[in-house]
Design a protein around this motif. Structure first.
Motif, short mmCIF file in Angstrom:
data_model
loop_
_atom_site.label_atom_id
_atom_site.label_comp_id
_atom_site.label_asym_id
_atom_site.label_seq_id
_atom_site.Cartn_x
_atom_site.Cartn_y
_atom_site.Cartn_z
N ARG A 89 101.05 26.52 -40.81
CA ARG A 89 102.52 26.51 -40.74
C ARG A 89 103.01 26.78 -39.33
NH1 ARG A 89 104.21 30.25 -45.62
NH2 ARG A 89 102.86 29.29 -47.14
N LEU A 90 102.37 27.72 -38.65
CA LEU A 90 102.76 28.02 -37.27
C LEU A 90 102.56 26.80 -36.38
CD1 LEU A 90 101.19 31.59 -36.85
CD2 LEU A 90 103.61 31.04 -37.13
N ARG A 91 101.43 26.13 -36.54
CA ARG A 91 101.16 24.94 -35.73
C ARG A 91 102.14 23.80 -36.05
NH1 ARG A 91 96.66 25.16 -32.76
NH2 ARG A 91 95.16 26.81 -33.22
N ARG A 92 102.49 23.65 -37.33
CA ARG A 92 103.44 22.60 -37.73
C ARG A 92 104.82 22.89 -37.13
NH1 ARG A 92 103.11 17.81 -38.19
NH2 ARG A 92 105.16 17.62 -37.39
N LEU A 93 105.22 24.15 -37.19
CA LEU A 93 106.51 24.54 -36.62
C LEU A 93 106.54 24.29 -35.11
CD1 LEU A 93 109.32 25.72 -37.04
CD2 LEU A 93 108.30 27.98 -36.99
N LEU A 94 105.44 24.62 -34.45
CA LEU A 94 105.35 24.38 -33.01
C LEU A 94 105.42 22.88 -32.72
CD1 LEU A 94 105.00 25.37 -30.12
CD2 LEU A 94 102.52 25.40 -30.52
N LEU A 151 109.05 21.72 -33.18
CA LEU A 151 109.90 22.15 -32.06
C LEU A 151 109.60 21.34 -30.80
CD1 LEU A 151 110.02 26.04 -32.33
CD2 LEU A 151 111.95 24.47 -32.41
N THR A 152 108.32 21.09 -30.56
CA THR A 152 107.93 20.31 -29.38
C THR A 152 108.52 18.91 -29.46
OG1 THR A 152 105.90 21.58 -29.18
CG2 THR A 152 105.97 19.46 -28.05
N GLN A 153 108.46 18.31 -30.64
CA GLN A 153 109.00 16.96 -30.82
C GLN A 153 110.51 16.93 -30.56
OE1 GLN A 153 108.23 15.36 -34.69
NE2 GLN A 153 108.95 13.33 -34.15
N VAL A 154 111.23 17.89 -31.10
CA VAL A 154 112.68 17.96 -30.89
C VAL A 154 112.98 18.21 -29.41
CG1 VAL A 154 114.74 19.35 -31.37
CG2 VAL A 154 113.22 18.67 -33.23
N TYR A 155 112.24 19.12 -28.80
CA TYR A 155 112.45 19.46 -27.40
C TYR A 155 112.22 18.23 -26.51
CZ TYR A 155 111.98 22.03 -22.98
OH TYR A 155 112.14 22.48 -21.71
N GLU A 156 111.14 17.50 -26.77
CA GLU A 156 110.84 16.30 -25.96
C GLU A 156 111.88 15.22 -26.18
OE1 GLU A 156 106.80 15.47 -27.04
OE2 GLU A 156 106.01 16.95 -25.62
N ALA A 157 112.36 15.07 -27.41
CA ALA A 157 113.40 14.07 -27.68
C ALA A 157 114.69 14.44 -26.97
CB ALA A 157 113.63 13.96 -29.18
N ASP A 158 115.04 15.72 -27.01
CA ASP A 158 116.26 16.16 -26.29
C ASP A 158 116.10 15.96 -24.80
OD1 ASP A 158 117.43 16.91 -28.67
OD2 ASP A 158 117.09 19.06 -28.39
N ASP A 161 115.57 29.81 -31.29
CA ASP A 161 115.84 28.41 -31.61
C ASP A 161 117.23 28.18 -32.21
OD1 ASP A 161 115.09 25.68 -31.68
OD2 ASP A 161 114.58 25.87 -33.80
N TYR A 162 117.62 29.00 -33.18
CA TYR A 162 118.85 28.73 -33.92
C TYR A 162 120.07 29.46 -33.39
CZ TYR A 162 115.68 26.58 -37.21
OH TYR A 162 114.73 25.78 -37.77
N ARG A 163 119.88 30.63 -32.80
CA ARG A 163 121.04 31.39 -32.34
C ARG A 163 121.29 31.23 -30.84
NH1 ARG A 163 123.20 32.08 -37.15
NH2 ARG A 163 121.98 33.41 -38.50
N LEU A 164 120.21 31.05 -30.07
CA LEU A 164 120.36 30.97 -28.62
C LEU A 164 120.09 29.57 -28.06
CD1 LEU A 164 118.65 34.36 -27.72
CD2 LEU A 164 121.10 33.85 -27.78
N ASN A 165 119.70 28.66 -28.92
CA ASN A 165 119.41 27.28 -28.51
C ASN A 165 118.42 27.25 -27.35
OD1 ASN A 165 119.68 24.54 -28.92
ND2 ASN A 165 121.34 24.33 -27.44
N ASP A 166 117.37 28.06 -27.48
CA ASP A 166 116.35 28.18 -26.44
C ASP A 166 115.00 27.77 -27.04
OD1 ASP A 166 114.61 28.88 -24.41
OD2 ASP A 166 115.30 30.96 -24.25
N SER A 167 114.81 26.47 -27.16
CA SER A 167 113.58 25.96 -27.78
C SER A 167 112.34 26.33 -26.98
CB SER A 167 113.64 24.43 -27.92
OG SER A 167 114.68 24.06 -28.77
N GLY A 168 112.46 26.41 -25.67
CA GLY A 168 111.31 26.76 -24.83
C GLY A 168 110.77 28.14 -25.16
N SER A 169 111.65 29.12 -25.30
CA SER A 169 111.21 30.48 -25.66
C SER A 169 110.67 30.52 -27.08
CB SER A 169 112.37 31.47 -25.51
OG SER A 169 112.72 31.61 -24.16
N ALA A 170 111.28 29.75 -27.97
CA ALA A 170 110.78 29.69 -29.35
C ALA A 170 109.36 29.13 -29.38
CB ALA A 170 111.71 28.84 -30.21
N MET A 171 109.12 28.08 -28.61
CA MET A 171 107.78 27.48 -28.57
C MET A 171 106.77 28.43 -27.93
SD MET A 171 108.40 23.43 -27.81
CE MET A 171 109.42 23.66 -26.37
#
Length: 144
Positions: free
Chosen positions: A121-126, A129-136, A93-103
């Motif tokens: 916490r894992l579900r909240r993080l997911l 990330l999903t919200q940011v990914y969909e917005a992008d 997510d932070y170094r490779l800008n690959d939200s799909g792999s992070a999710m």
């Protein structure tokens, strides 16, 4: 003569590696982590520490990801697997800008450890990330 009274450090610690890091000798610290990872009891911790160096100050997040994926080919305790997975999420997510792999990695952790105490916490993080990914995705191609 003085004799040992049993006050020896159990496990050896990572102080030598930490000293190299503190001096900014990151490449030497990564090499020391690689050497330390050859000891089965330190394999996970040393590999995680090396991946942090590779993905951070050494600027090679692809090598960091590969070292963590290689670590997972062996048998890991649930705690070590979760730590490895979270390190992968951070790198993706932070170094490779690959939200799909992070999710995908978060989903793997959630499915593999449904009773883990960090499940919420894992579900909240997911979800975040999903919200940011969909917005992008929704804003892709739009003019600013």
């Amino acid at each position: 003569m003085l004799q040992s009274v049993g006050l020896m450090r159990a496990g050896g610690g990572f102080s030598e590696i930490e000293a190299l890091e503190a001096r900014g000798r990151f490449s030497e610290a990564a090499d020391a982590c690689l050497e330390r990872a050859r000891q089965p009891r330190d394999r996970a911790g040393a590999t995680l520490r090396r991946a942090a160096l590779l993905g951070g100050p050494l600027g090679d997040p692809h090598a960091a990801v590969q070292s963590l994926l290689d670590l997972r080919t062996g048998t890991l305790s649930p705690a070590a697997d979760i730590s490895t997975g979270l390190a992968l999420v951070d790198l993706y997510d932070y170094r490779l800008n690959d939200s799909g792999s992070a999710m995908a990695e978060l989903r793997r952790l959630i499915d593999a450890y449904p009773d883990a105490r960090h499940q919420r916490r894992l579900r909240r993080l997911l979800a975040d990330l999903t919200q940011v990914y969909e917005a992008d995705d929704a804003n892709f191609g739009r003019e600013p």
